[in-house]
Write a protein that holds these residues in place. Structure first.
Motif, PDB file in Angstrom:
ATOM      1  N   ASN A   1       0.828  -1.295   0.050  1.00  0.00           N
ATOM      2  CA  ASN A   1       0.268  -0.027  -0.069  1.00  0.00           C
ATOM      3  C   ASN A   1       0.961   1.264  -0.042  1.00  0.00           C
ATOM      4  O   ASN A   1       0.495   2.277  -0.653  1.00  0.00           O
ATOM      5  CB  ASN A   1      -0.946  -0.010   1.240  1.00  0.00           C
ATOM      6  CG  ASN A   1      -1.956  -1.066   1.046  1.00  0.00           C
ATOM      7  OD1 ASN A   1      -2.372  -1.572  -0.148  1.00  0.00           O
ATOM      8  ND2 ASN A   1      -2.402  -1.555   2.355  1.00  0.00           N
ATOM      9  N   SER A   2       1.847   1.064   0.650  1.00  0.00           N
ATOM     10  CA  SER A   2       3.006   2.221   0.883  1.00  0.00           C
ATOM     11  C   SER A   2       3.449   2.604  -0.374  1.00  0.00           C
ATOM     12  O   SER A   2       3.999   3.835  -0.791  1.00  0.00           O
ATOM     13  CB  SER A   2       3.811   2.048   1.900  1.00  0.00           C
ATOM     14  OG  SER A   2       4.807   1.218   1.394  1.00  0.00           O
ATOM     15  N   PHE A   3       3.638   1.803  -1.436  1.00  0.00           N
ATOM     16  CA  PHE A   3       4.032   2.120  -2.752  1.00  0.00           C
ATOM     17  C   PHE A   3       3.159   2.270  -3.773  1.00  0.00           C
ATOM     18  O   PHE A   3       3.305   2.423  -4.719  1.00  0.00           O
ATOM     19  CB  PHE A   3       4.941   0.673  -3.270  1.00  0.00           C
ATOM     20  CG  PHE A   3       6.394   0.749  -2.795  1.00  0.00           C
ATOM     21  CD1 PHE A   3       7.382   1.321  -3.016  1.00  0.00           C
ATOM     22  CD2 PHE A   3       6.482  -0.442  -1.816  1.00  0.00           C
ATOM     23  CE1 PHE A   3       8.645   1.347  -2.593  1.00  0.00           C
ATOM     24  CE2 PHE A   3       7.730  -0.495  -1.176  1.00  0.00           C
ATOM     25  CZ  PHE A   3       8.838   0.359  -1.472  1.00  0.00           C
ATOM     26  N   GLY A   4       1.911   2.394  -3.197  1.00  0.00           N
ATOM     27  CA  GLY A   4       0.832   2.981  -4.144  1.00  0.00           C
ATOM     28  C   GLY A   4       0.056   1.865  -4.950  1.00  0.00           C
ATOM     29  O   GLY A   4      -0.360   2.198  -5.930  1.00  0.00           O
ATOM     30  N   SER A   5       0.110   0.692  -4.312  1.00  0.00           N
ATOM     31  CA  SER A   5      -0.462  -0.603  -5.174  1.00  0.00           C
ATOM     32  C   SER A   5      -1.905  -0.329  -5.196  1.00  0.00           C
ATOM     33  O   SER A   5      -2.465   0.071  -4.271  1.00  0.00           O
ATOM     34  CB  SER A   5      -0.147  -1.692  -4.595  1.00  0.00           C
ATOM     35  OG  SER A   5       1.310  -1.968  -4.755  1.00  0.00           O
ATOM     36  N   SER A   6      -2.447  -0.583  -6.118  1.00  0.00           N
ATOM     37  CA  SER A   6      -4.146  -0.691  -6.285  1.00  0.00           C
ATOM     38  C   SER A   6      -4.473  -2.115  -5.550  1.00  0.00           C
ATOM     39  O   SER A   6      -3.819  -2.831  -5.175  1.00  0.00           O
ATOM     40  CB  SER A   6      -4.489  -0.536  -7.740  1.00  0.00           C
ATOM     41  OG  SER A   6      -4.114  -1.785  -8.565  1.00  0.00           O
ATOM     42  N   VAL A   7      -5.629  -2.075  -5.384  1.00  0.00           N
ATOM     43  CA  VAL A   7      -6.329  -3.357  -4.867  1.00  0.00           C
ATOM     44  C   VAL A   7      -5.970  -4.509  -5.622  1.00  0.00           C
ATOM     45  O   VAL A   7      -5.548  -5.603  -5.315  1.00  0.00           O
ATOM     46  CB  VAL A   7      -7.750  -3.293  -4.572  1.00  0.00           C
ATOM     47  CG1 VAL A   7      -8.459  -4.552  -4.353  1.00  0.00           C
ATOM     48  CG2 VAL A   7      -8.224  -2.257  -3.610  1.00  0.00           C
ATOM     49  N   TRP A   8      -6.339  -4.512  -7.036  1.00  0.00           N
ATOM     50  CA  TRP A   8      -5.802  -5.459  -7.990  1.00  0.00           C
ATOM     51  C   TRP A   8      -4.374  -5.841  -8.097  1.00  0.00           C
ATOM     52  O   TRP A   8      -3.801  -6.953  -8.038  1.00  0.00           O
ATOM     53  CB  TRP A   8      -6.412  -5.193  -9.304  1.00  0.00           C
ATOM     54  CG  TRP A   8      -7.951  -5.212  -9.283  1.00  0.00           C
ATOM     55  CD1 TRP A   8      -8.458  -4.169  -9.670  1.00  0.00           C
ATOM     56  CD2 TRP A   8      -8.795  -6.378  -9.270  1.00  0.00           C
ATOM     57  NE1 TRP A   8     -10.152  -4.462  -9.596  1.00  0.00           N
ATOM     58  CE2 TRP A   8      -9.961  -5.987  -9.377  1.00  0.00           C
ATOM     59  CE3 TRP A   8      -8.589  -7.739  -9.252  1.00  0.00           C
ATOM     60  CZ2 TRP A   8     -11.061  -6.823  -9.472  1.00  0.00           C
ATOM     61  CZ3 TRP A   8      -9.565  -8.742  -9.259  1.00  0.00           C
ATOM     62  CH2 TRP A   8     -10.807  -7.994  -9.459  1.00  0.00           C
ATOM     63  N   GLN A   9      -3.463  -4.708  -8.113  1.00  0.00           N
ATOM     64  CA  GLN A   9      -1.929  -5.115  -7.939  1.00  0.00           C
ATOM     65  C   GLN A   9      -1.671  -5.752  -6.797  1.00  0.00           C
ATOM     66  O   GLN A   9      -0.620  -6.487  -6.784  1.00  0.00           O
ATOM     67  CB  GLN A   9      -1.631  -3.383  -8.413  1.00  0.00           C
ATOM     68  CG  GLN A   9      -1.349  -3.015  -9.666  1.00  0.00           C
ATOM     69  CD  GLN A   9      -0.845  -1.659  -9.453  1.00  0.00           C
ATOM     70  OE1 GLN A   9      -0.825  -0.941  -8.578  1.00  0.00           O
ATOM     71  NE2 GLN A   9      -0.327  -1.461 -10.755  1.00  0.00           N
ATOM     72  N   ARG A  10      -2.070  -5.419  -5.443  1.00  0.00           N
ATOM     73  CA  ARG A  10      -1.913  -6.045  -4.442  1.00  0.00           C
ATOM     74  C   ARG A  10      -2.199  -7.447  -4.567  1.00  0.00           C
ATOM     75  O   ARG A  10      -1.469  -8.260  -3.873  1.00  0.00           O
ATOM     76  CB  ARG A  10      -2.416  -5.115  -3.264  1.00  0.00           C
ATOM     77  CG  ARG A  10      -2.107  -5.753  -1.817  1.00  0.00           C
ATOM     78  CD  ARG A  10      -2.794  -4.958  -0.655  1.00  0.00           C
ATOM     79  NE  ARG A  10      -4.153  -5.111  -0.657  1.00  0.00           N
ATOM     80  CZ  ARG A  10      -5.197  -4.163  -0.811  1.00  0.00           C
ATOM     81  NH1 ARG A  10      -4.666  -2.893  -1.056  1.00  0.00           N
ATOM     82  NH2 ARG A  10      -6.239  -4.214  -0.699  1.00  0.00           N
ATOM     83  N   LEU A  11      -3.258  -7.746  -4.859  1.00  0.00           N
ATOM     84  CA  LEU A  11      -4.003  -9.029  -4.931  1.00  0.00           C
ATOM     85  C   LEU A  11      -2.964 -10.017  -5.835  1.00  0.00           C
ATOM     86  O   LEU A  11      -2.662 -11.018  -5.298  1.00  0.00           O
ATOM     87  CB  LEU A  11      -5.411  -9.118  -5.496  1.00  0.00           C
ATOM     88  CG  LEU A  11      -6.113 -10.401  -5.470  1.00  0.00           C
ATOM     89  CD1 LEU A  11      -6.151 -11.067  -4.153  1.00  0.00           C
ATOM     90  CD2 LEU A  11      -7.504 -10.260  -6.326  1.00  0.00           C
ATOM     91  N   PHE A  12      -2.606  -9.660  -7.178  1.00  0.00           N
ATOM     92  CA  PHE A  12      -2.276 -10.482  -7.814  1.00  0.00           C
ATOM     93  C   PHE A  12      -0.628 -10.413  -7.880  1.00  0.00           C
ATOM     94  O   PHE A  12       0.176 -11.495  -8.373  1.00  0.00           O
ATOM     95  CB  PHE A  12      -2.545 -10.051  -9.501  1.00  0.00           C
ATOM     96  CG  PHE A  12      -3.842 -10.353  -9.701  1.00  0.00           C
ATOM     97  CD1 PHE A  12      -4.224 -11.737 -10.357  1.00  0.00           C
ATOM     98  CD2 PHE A  12      -5.018  -9.402  -9.939  1.00  0.00           C
ATOM     99  CE1 PHE A  12      -5.511 -12.058 -10.533  1.00  0.00           C
ATOM    100  CE2 PHE A  12      -5.973  -9.706 -10.257  1.00  0.00           C
ATOM    101  CZ  PHE A  12      -6.271 -11.071 -10.738  1.00  0.00           C
ATOM    102  N   LYS A  13       0.000  -9.304  -7.140  1.00  0.00           N
ATOM    103  CA  LYS A  13       1.690  -9.492  -6.985  1.00  0.00           C
ATOM    104  C   LYS A  13       1.909  -9.729  -5.791  1.00  0.00           C
ATOM    105  O   LYS A  13       3.222  -9.908  -5.456  1.00  0.00           O
ATOM    106  CB  LYS A  13       2.056  -8.166  -7.411  1.00  0.00           C
ATOM    107  CG  LYS A  13       1.891  -7.608  -9.046  1.00  0.00           C
ATOM    108  CD  LYS A  13       2.511  -6.370  -9.511  1.00  0.00           C
ATOM    109  CE  LYS A  13       2.087  -5.937 -10.954  1.00  0.00           C
ATOM    110  NZ  LYS A  13       2.782  -4.648 -11.193  1.00  0.00           N
ATOM    111  N   VAL A  14       0.999  -9.699  -4.753  1.00  0.00           N
ATOM    112  CA  VAL A  14       1.399 -10.002  -3.272  1.00  0.00           C
ATOM    113  C   VAL A  14       0.880 -10.931  -2.598  1.00  0.00           C
ATOM    114  O   VAL A  14       1.280 -12.057  -2.405  1.00  0.00           O
ATOM    115  CB  VAL A  14       1.374  -8.539  -2.426  1.00  0.00           C
ATOM    116  CG1 VAL A  14       1.870  -8.918  -1.036  1.00  0.00           C
ATOM    117  CG2 VAL A  14       2.355  -7.550  -2.957  1.00  0.00           C
ATOM    118  N   GLN A  15      -0.515 -10.972  -2.780  1.00  0.00           N
ATOM    119  CA  GLN A  15      -1.392 -11.859  -1.973  1.00  0.00           C
ATOM    120  C   GLN A  15      -1.561 -13.177  -2.490  1.00  0.00           C
ATOM    121  O   GLN A  15      -1.212 -14.195  -1.906  1.00  0.00           O
ATOM    122  CB  GLN A  15      -2.746 -11.187  -1.619  1.00  0.00           C
ATOM    123  CG  GLN A  15      -2.869 -10.068  -0.781  1.00  0.00           C
ATOM    124  CD  GLN A  15      -4.122  -9.395  -0.591  1.00  0.00           C
ATOM    125  OE1 GLN A  15      -4.773  -8.942  -1.685  1.00  0.00           O
ATOM    126  NE2 GLN A  15      -4.486  -9.256   0.563  1.00  0.00           N
TER     127      GLN A  15
END
Length: 281
Positions: free
Chosen positions: A190-204
């Motif tokens: 979130n601190s790097f400005g990831s969107s919900v979809w970016q956070r989902l597909f690239k992290v979670q």
């Protein structure tokens, strides 16, 4: 009526039958389309796997097992599948694998998005969890009754009943895996400005792969457990062999059919477990 019963019995059975008849009358065209689609896919898979010598498919499956797990699993696959072929149950094995492949693929395609939705919404989790409890605890035989009404006899009602019974682990484990991702990593994304979809597909989702694969593994095992039950509605395969052995009280035939199912279950289990360990490594 029981003399100690305070309230009259609810006509729940009549309500359910009326509702099912309404669905059958209203969505008959949709059910027919689903039946044709599943039957066409099943016929295509069976035709592809039946092409050429059975030894070609045995080698292909064994190489996949070697690649996904280890050479030991590959060797076991060759020996086990050759034993099934030697016993004369290769056509039934192909039919069983077809039922499992279709059921598991549909469970994954539908179950993972639902699990993702649950992980992102507490309200969705609150609503869907009781439905999953119902799907997994209701006796599997009960699903066969509306399946017969909607889809007649054959592999299609078997696939539909298997999907309903086997999907909950994929949904649950997807939800669990995403929710277990370290909160610090979420905050960093979130601190790097990831969107919900970016956070989902690239992290979670990448971090939840191990738990997700465990859910797929459980779905495969539950699908295998439905093979014999699905034979009650005309689904072909090894379950039909076991069911015939039960009705004819043929212990040897039942043992052979059961042994073939055990071999398939062990191969698929080791392949999914091995794949999970390789990803962890």
């Amino acid at each position: 009526m029981n003399e100690f019963q305070i309230f009259p019995k609810l006509p729940l059975s009549d309500w359910i039958e009326t509702f099912v008849e309404f669905l059958d009358d209203t969505f008959a065209g949709l059910f027919e389309a689903i039946s044709v689609a599943i039957q066409t896919i099943a016929d295509g898979i069976i035709n592809i796997m039946s092409m050429g010598s059975p030894y070609i498919l045995i080698v292909v499956i064994s190489l996949l097992a070697w690649w996904a797990a280890s050479w030991k699993v590959g060797l076991f696959s060759i020996i086990g599948l050759e034993l099934i072929h030697n016993l004369g149950y290769w056509p039934e094995t192909i039919q069983t694998l077809t039922l499992i492949i279709i059921s598991v693929l549909i469970c994954v395609v539908i179950g993972i998005p639902i699990g993702v939705w649950m992980s992102q919404s507490n309200r969705a989790q609150w609503i869907i969890t009781p439905i999953l409890d119902f799907m997994q605890t209701m006796p599997a035989f009960v699903y066969l009754i509306p399946a017969i009404l909607f889809f007649s006899l054959g592999i299609v009602p078997g696939v539909v009943a298997t999907i309903i019974f086997s999907m909950p682990p994929t949904v649950r484990f997807t939800n669990l895996g995403i929710r277990q991702v370290d909160g610090d990593l979420i905050e960093a994304a979130n601190s790097f400005g990831s969107s919900v979809w970016q956070r989902l597909f690239k992290v979670q989702l990448p971090l939840a792969k191990q738990t997700l694969m465990a859910g797929v593994n459980q779905t495969i095992m539950l699908s295998l457990s439905m093979v014999v039950i699905a034979s009650l509605v005309g689904a072909p395969g090894l379950g039909e062999i076991v069911y015939r052995a039960v009705t004819q009280v043929r212990i040897g035939l039942g043992f052979e059919g059961g042994l073939a199912l055990v071999i398939i279950a062990m191969i698929l289990d080791r392949m999914t477990q091995g794949s999970k360990k390789k990803k962890r490594g």
